[in-house]
Design an enzyme around this catalytic site. Structure first.
Site, PDB file in Angstrom:
ATOM      1  N   ASP A  57       0.828  -1.205   0.000  1.00 11.99           N
ATOM      2  CA  ASP A  57       0.000   0.000   0.000  1.00 11.99           C
ATOM      3  C   ASP A  57       0.863   1.256   0.000  1.00 11.99           C
ATOM      4  O   ASP A  57       0.440   2.300  -0.491  1.00 11.99           O
ATOM      5  CB  ASP A  57      -0.955  -0.014   1.189  1.00 11.99           C
ATOM      6  CG  ASP A  57      -2.030  -1.072   0.966  1.00 11.99           C
ATOM      7  OD1 ASP A  57      -1.773  -2.243   1.287  1.00 11.99           O
ATOM      8  OD2 ASP A  57      -3.085  -0.737   0.396  1.00 11.99           O
TER       9      ASP A  57
HETATM   10  O1  MRU Z   1      -7.784  -2.947   2.870  1.00 13.41           O
HETATM   11  P1  MRU Z   1      -7.545  -3.355   1.452  1.00 13.41           P
HETATM   12  O2  MRU Z   1      -8.320  -4.558   1.039  1.00 13.41           O
HETATM   13  O3  MRU Z   1      -7.684  -2.202   0.491  1.00 13.41           O
HETATM   14  O4  MRU Z   1      -6.008  -3.762   1.460  1.00 13.41           O
HETATM   15  C1  MRU Z   1      -5.405  -4.188   0.291  1.00 13.41           C
HETATM   16  C2  MRU Z   1      -4.015  -4.643   0.487  1.00 13.41           C
HETATM   17  O5  MRU Z   1      -3.419  -4.539   1.524  1.00 13.41           O
HETATM   18  C3  MRU Z   1      -3.336  -5.133  -0.707  1.00 13.41           C
HETATM   19  O6  MRU Z   1      -2.504  -6.196  -0.394  1.00 13.41           O
HETATM   20  C4  MRU Z   1      -2.553  -3.949  -1.276  1.00 13.41           C
HETATM   21  O7  MRU Z   1      -3.415  -2.860  -1.511  1.00 13.41           O
HETATM   22  C5  MRU Z   1      -1.886  -4.259  -2.502  1.00 13.41           C
HETATM   23  S1  MRU Z   1      -3.054  -4.256  -3.804  1.00 13.41           S
HETATM   24  C6  MRU Z   1      -2.396  -4.645  -5.232  1.00 13.41           C
END
Ligand code: MRU
Length: 366
Positions: free
Chosen positions: A248
């Site tokens: 992220d």
């Molecule tokens: O809370 P989320 O579902 O948005 O979290 C997503 C993640 O942590 C993913 O692993 C990350 O965004 C990478 S997406 C290609």
């Protein structure tokens, strides 16, 4: 896009639909998103999630809203730019940890500011915005495919048949298409070197069991679902050669914020001598942060732990219990073997990643 690919984002000029990921894997329901306010709510409520998908959905929601302004906006080009910039700032406030949305907003802000400096009519600024947001959609798929191919080549050099473990959802559903960490897994499978992919449930929101398992089954990739708490035991058996996760936000030193539980996987991988890769586009890198200590970690509502289905289902925890529900954690760079990007794999020089140097080298080659 290939019709067999799961699509979290359906877009054509003037129309945006988001797959309601809260309803997967049992129901496939697309929600119409007409403007930035509806996108903000969809992002906050996890209709769409995953760092790249959030950024693109947000940018396109404003493109749809802007389309309606092409007829009848009475302001100047500067007014048009202010309108767009304010909406982008608002969209960025939807979720704090992933940097992709902030990165997209800053690039789009620059485009509309530059356009407004020379435009003679508001519509020229609106059109510049729409074109740029649409390009982001196309670029994301291309960049994910490049991540997949770099990651697969790199991992193939280490072992000729591999099994990997992944966490959360980083596939077509978390991006505009193909995926990041799951993109690498898809490429390993397509190259015939993947023995098996293991995916964690990813409590408490279950992106692993609800979304990644769904994508792996859809792609006919040999795959096994495990409880988050089974990861160390799995690594101890020697059945996993590498862990591959998304990101992220990656700080300048390589510290990486990703879904809660990633740090535990990295610690476990280190203990068991398993390689640990982060797969992410360079839009996930935030060079303004020296280390992961500066990354803001989103805390999600208690109901996501207290109830099933991300808080929408029945209560399973004792009433009255206090809850701490961080959505992400930070894995320190010293636990990461390599960062797989669309421009190649960043490895360490000595004990450190030189991400800035890697990016500068790419820029100077272009
Ligand atoms: O809370 P989320 O579902 O948005 O979290 C997503 C993640 O942590 C993913 O692993 C990350 O965004 C990478 S997406 C290609």
């Amino acid at each position: 896009m290939d019709d067999s690919t799961l699509q979290s984002i359906r877009y054509h000029r003037g129309s945006l639909q988001l797959l309601d990921q809260r309803k997967l894997p049992l129901n496939t329901i697309y929600l119409e998103i007409r403007d930035a306010v509806e996108a903000w709510e969809a992002i906050r409520e996890m209709v769409v999630r995953g760092a790249p998908a959030i950024a693109i959905a947000a940018a396109l929601s404003l493109a749809v809203e802007t389309c309606k302004l092409l007829e009848g906006f009475t302001g100047t080009s500067k007014d048009a730019a202010s309108f767009l910039i304010n909406k982008l700032e608002f969209l960025v406030s939807s979720r704090p940890t992933a940097v992709n949305l902030a990165d997209a907003a800053s690039k789009l802000t620059e485009i509309v500011t530059n356009s407004a400096a020379t435009a003679t009519h508001a519509n020229q600024v609106f059109q510049a915005y729409i074109d740029a947001a649409e390009t982001m959609l196309e670029d994301d798929v291309a960049s994910n495919k490049a991540i997949g191919s770099h990651g697969s080549s790199f991992i193939q050099n280490l072992n000729n048949k591999v099994s990997v473990l992944t966490h959360c959802n980083t596939g077509s559903l978390a991006t505009a298409g193909y995926g990041t960490a799951l993109g690498v897994i898809r490429a390993l499978h397509a190259d015939g070197v993947l023995d098996r992919a293991y995916c964690t449930e990813t409590r408490p929101f279950n992106q692993g069991s609800r979304l990644t398992a769904y994508e792996l089954v859809h792609e006919k990739i040999p795959a096994t679902l495990i409880a988050d708490s089974a990861a160390a035991a799995l690594m101890k058996t020697g059945r996993v050669h590498a862990v591959i996760v998304g990101a992220d936000r990656v700080a300048a030193n390589g510290d990486t914020a990703n879904k809660i539980g990633t740090y535990s996987l990295a610690l476990s991988a280190k203990h068991h001598g398993v390689l640990f890769f982060v797969a992410a586009p360079l839009t996930s890198v935030d060079l303004s942060l020296a280390s992961g200590d500066e990354i803001v970690i989103e805390e999600r509502p208690a109901k996501e732990l207290l109830n099933t289905h991300g808080g929408l289902g029945e209560q399973v925890a004792a009433s009255g219990i206090l809850v701490w529900n961080p959505a992400f954690d930070v894995t320190p760079a010293n636990l990461i073997s390599g960062i797989i990007t669309e421009k190649g794999v960043i490895t360490k020089t000595g004990n450190e990643f030189d991400i800035k140097g890697f990016i500068n080298k790419i820029r100077s080659n272009n």
